[in-house]
Each structure stands twice: as C-alpha cells, then as structure tokens.
Write an enzyme that holds these catalytic residues in place. Sequence first.
Site, PDB file in Angstrom:
ATOM      1  N   LYS A 191       0.847  -1.192   0.000  1.00 41.65           N
ATOM      2  CA  LYS A 191       0.000   0.000   0.000  1.00 41.65           C
ATOM      3  C   LYS A 191       0.886   1.247   0.000  1.00 41.65           C
ATOM      4  O   LYS A 191       1.833   1.345   0.774  1.00 41.65           O
ATOM      5  CB  LYS A 191      -0.871  -0.033   1.252  1.00 41.65           C
ATOM      6  CG  LYS A 191      -1.902   1.048   1.348  1.00 41.65           C
ATOM      7  CD  LYS A 191      -2.778   0.777   2.563  1.00 41.65           C
ATOM      8  CE  LYS A 191      -3.669   1.912   2.918  1.00 41.65           C
ATOM      9  NZ  LYS A 191      -4.457   1.621   4.115  1.00 41.65           N
ATOM     10  N   GLY A 204       0.609   7.161   2.789  1.00 45.40           N
ATOM     11  CA  GLY A 204      -0.408   8.207   2.769  1.00 45.40           C
ATOM     12  C   GLY A 204      -1.777   7.761   2.316  1.00 45.40           C
ATOM     13  O   GLY A 204      -2.722   8.545   2.364  1.00 45.40           O
ATOM     14  N   CYS A 205      -1.939   6.541   1.853  1.00 47.36           N
ATOM     15  CA  CYS A 205      -3.256   6.038   1.455  1.00 47.36           C
ATOM     16  C   CYS A 205      -3.990   5.544   2.686  1.00 47.36           C
ATOM     17  O   CYS A 205      -3.410   4.897   3.546  1.00 47.36           O
ATOM     18  CB  CYS A 205      -3.150   4.893   0.455  1.00 47.36           C
ATOM     19  SG  CYS A 205      -2.824   5.421  -1.221  1.00 47.36           S
ATOM     20  N   VAL A 206      -5.270   5.865   2.770  1.00 48.62           N
ATOM     21  CA  VAL A 206      -6.084   5.417   3.909  1.00 48.62           C
ATOM     22  C   VAL A 206      -6.791   4.127   3.569  1.00 48.62           C
ATOM     23  O   VAL A 206      -6.941   3.741   2.465  1.00 48.62           O
ATOM     24  CB  VAL A 206      -7.118   6.487   4.332  1.00 48.62           C
ATOM     25  CG1 VAL A 206      -6.407   7.650   4.952  1.00 48.62           C
ATOM     26  CG2 VAL A 206      -7.959   6.933   3.170  1.00 48.62           C
TER      27      VAL A 206
END
Length: 105
Positions: free
Chosen positions: A100, A103-105
Amino acid sequence: MATKTIAGKTVQVNDEGFMTNPAEWTKEIAIEMAREEGIESLTDAHWKVIDYARQSAASSGASPTLRTITTGSGVSTKDLFALFPKGPAKKVAKIAGLGKPEGCV
C-alpha cells in the site's frame, strides 16, 4: 502473514489484501486482482501504469504515490482515475503486486 490463491498461485498478502512479496507477482495475478477491483480487462494504458509502478517500486523500495505515477508515467490524474476508479494509487499498487502506498487510507 496470510496467504491467498490468485490465478492458481498461492501468494503472501497482508490483512488488506496487498501482496507482501512483489517477486511472487505475475501478469495473470494482475488480471485476476484487477477483476476483484472491478476492472474487467487491462488495456495497454493500464499496463503502462502498472509497469511504471513496478519499476518505480523496484528502484525506490516503496509503492509510488498518485503524484509519482502521474509524473513518471505521463498519464494525467483524470485519466488515472478513469483507468483505476476510486483510489487509483491504491488500486495500481494492489494490481501491481506492491504494498500500500504511503499516505493512502
């Protein structure tokens, strides 16, 4: 670490379904993961982005961010959202067999 069978191959994944070993990735796995993400077929434009993401991750050691993908691949943000709807950086990373992105939620 969990495992999952994708395209007939057992691979290691984390709790969100991201592959943890990019070396286990194949194009067949990408095609099946794309279908799971709602992308029925991968076009040349999809492969351009996926190939760029894998090259970027191999050199930097991390999944590329949205900005890195658009800058490096030459695909606009608008086109990236059309190719990989609802969270393109995350979908690209998953389909490309990468972790992932930061910074990706």
